[in-house]
Design an enzyme around this catalytic site. Structure first.
Site, PDB file in Angstrom:
ATOM      1  N   ILE A 256       0.836  -1.202   0.000  1.00  0.00           N
ATOM      2  CA  ILE A 256       0.000   0.000   0.000  1.00  0.00           C
ATOM      3  C   ILE A 256       0.870   1.250   0.000  1.00  0.00           C
ATOM      4  O   ILE A 256       2.011   1.240   0.470  1.00  0.00           O
ATOM      5  CB  ILE A 256      -1.000   0.008   1.174  1.00  0.00           C
ATOM      6  CG1 ILE A 256      -0.302   0.213   2.519  1.00  0.00           C
ATOM      7  CG2 ILE A 256      -1.823  -1.271   1.188  1.00  0.00           C
ATOM      8  CD1 ILE A 256      -1.269   0.448   3.667  1.00  0.00           C
ATOM      9  N   HIS A 257       0.301   2.299  -0.567  1.00  0.00           N
ATOM     10  CA  HIS A 257       1.013   3.579  -0.692  1.00  0.00           C
ATOM     11  C   HIS A 257       0.827   4.356   0.609  1.00  0.00           C
ATOM     12  O   HIS A 257      -0.126   5.121   0.781  1.00  0.00           O
ATOM     13  CB  HIS A 257       0.429   4.359  -1.876  1.00  0.00           C
ATOM     14  CG  HIS A 257       1.138   5.640  -2.158  1.00  0.00           C
ATOM     15  ND1 HIS A 257       0.714   6.854  -1.659  1.00  0.00           N
ATOM     16  CD2 HIS A 257       2.248   5.901  -2.882  1.00  0.00           C
ATOM     17  CE1 HIS A 257       1.528   7.813  -2.075  1.00  0.00           C
ATOM     18  NE2 HIS A 257       2.463   7.264  -2.824  1.00  0.00           N
ATOM     19  N   HIS A 258       1.730   4.102   1.567  1.00  0.00           N
ATOM     20  CA  HIS A 258       1.591   4.701   2.893  1.00  0.00           C
ATOM     21  C   HIS A 258       2.962   4.716   3.549  1.00  0.00           C
ATOM     22  O   HIS A 258       3.600   3.673   3.693  1.00  0.00           O
ATOM     23  CB  HIS A 258       0.610   3.864   3.719  1.00  0.00           C
ATOM     24  CG  HIS A 258       0.317   4.438   5.064  1.00  0.00           C
ATOM     25  ND1 HIS A 258       1.160   4.264   6.139  1.00  0.00           N
ATOM     26  CD2 HIS A 258      -0.725   5.185   5.503  1.00  0.00           C
ATOM     27  CE1 HIS A 258       0.641   4.874   7.193  1.00  0.00           C
ATOM     28  NE2 HIS A 258      -0.493   5.443   6.833  1.00  0.00           N
TER      29      HIS A 258
END
Ligand SMILES: *[C@@H]1O[C@H](CO)[C@@H](O)[C@H](O)[C@H]1NC(C)=O
Ligand SMILES: *[C@@H]1O[C@H](CO)[C@@H](O)[C@H](O)[C@H]1NC(C)=O
Length: 334
Positions: A256-258
């Protein structure tokens, strides 16, 4: 983290009515939640909600202008702040039963309706509150023909824009059954519209109403069944067998983009990391080091495919405005 995490604030001379009125709405809604369990706290919330609403209303302006690049280009207030002022007044009316707030809603809703980008009955999210206002206000006016306009007709139009068999449907559905609406991070639409479907179904039930979409008649159960199909899809009942909530089910997004999920903890890597030192973790083909349990990501493409790539931000980024409405949906089905 020692990169800039600058905070901003609003003043009478640098106002942000959309932010302030949204906070007033949240405080007013919270005062309802706490009324029976902590009367003193509930009162404090309501008093503060009124003060913040007055601040938002008496010192009108957009946070676009007051804090500039701190908010826009990422979270520009595209549709103006009148929807948030009405949303705040509607929640304050529900929380206090004070007629002044109802008068505010009534006297401003038509000006909102008449603006080209403000009047869209089918929008509900971090920017536009329109559909939320119509659904919320409908609770009190559904059996009150002199007050139902434009709230109930607009809320009915929203429902007819969503139901798969409605002749005025304006969203699309993937083969696997997921609702799609124009704009990125599609699950924000699936979760927030599912939430409104459930809320409206309950008001319909309480008032013995159906919604007529052309020659299709929608019962409350049609709305809740649609919301349930979205929940089931999001939690894994879909062609990929993929749950879009991290940590839930057998198979869920790994990249995930985090930032906090991607980078090693300071316990594991106590050395200083400069701003670009995280790039190698971002670029890695390995799963994220930390699982952000419970986070819902932007979700699949409209052919039900999913890349699970940090580079595909609109698919792999989790956001508060995806998760928050889903909490309400899950609470209902629980
Ligand atoms: C905020 O900025 C966006 C992008 O420039 C613009 O489209 C919008 O109209 C602005 N909103 C307000 C309330 O000024
Ligand atoms: C993300 O995935 C979708 C669907 O597979 C694709 O159309 C889009 O181009 C991808 N975006 C990026 C930035 O890779």
């Amino acid at each position: 983290m020692d990169t800039s995490r600058k905070a901003y604030y609003l003043t009478q001379r640098k106002p942000g009515s959309e932010v302030s009125a949204e906070i007033a709405a949240a405080l007013a809604a919270s005062s309802i939640v706490f009324r029976k369990i902590d009367g003193k706290y509930s009162k404090a919330l309501l008093i503060r909600a009124k003060l913040v609403f007055d601040f938002a209303n008496n010192h009108r302006g957009s946070y676009n202008d007051s804090i500039g690049a701190g908010a826009c280009p990422f979270y520009c207030d595209f549709n103006g702040y009148m929807d948030e002022l009405i949303w705040g007044a509607a929640w304050l009316h529900k929380a206090s039963n004070d007629q002044n707030y109802w008068n505010f809603v009534k006297s401003n809703i038509l000006s909102l309706e008449s603006t080209s980008n403000g009047g869209s009955f089918s929008e509900f999210g971090w920017d536009s509150k329109n559909a939320g206002i119509n659904v919320l206000v409908s609770e009190g006016v559904m059996n009150n023909p002199s007050n139902e306009n434009p709230f109930v007709p607009n809320a009915n139009n929203l429902i007819c824009s969503l139901l798969p068999n409605s002749p005025t449907k304006s969203v699309t559905y993937s083969k696997g059954g997921l609702l799609f609406k124009v704009g990125s991070s599609n699950l924000q639409h699936a979760t927030s519209l599912s939430f409104l479907l459930i809320v409206y179904a309950r008001y319909m039930q309480a008032n013995n109403k159906v919604v007529q979409c052309g020659n299709v008649i929608a019962k409350p159960s049609d709305l809740t069944n649609l919301a349930k199909s979205q929940v089931d899809y999001i939690l894994g009942n879909n062609p990929l067998g993929m749950s879009y909530m991290v940590g839930y089910g057998q198979k869920y997004p790994q990249k995930i983009h985090h930032r906090g999920s991607t980078l090693p903890s300071i316990d594991v890597n106590p050395n200083h990391m400069g701003c670009r030192d995280g790039d190698k973790y971002f670029q890695s083909s390995e799963p994220n080091i930390n699982e952000l349990i419970g986070a819902i990501v932007g979700g699949p493409a409209d052919d039900d495919s999913f890349q699970d790539s940090r580079y595909n931000v609109s698919q792999s980024e989790p956001t508060t405005y995806i998760n928050a409405p889903f909490v309400g949906v899950l609470a209902y089905f629980k």
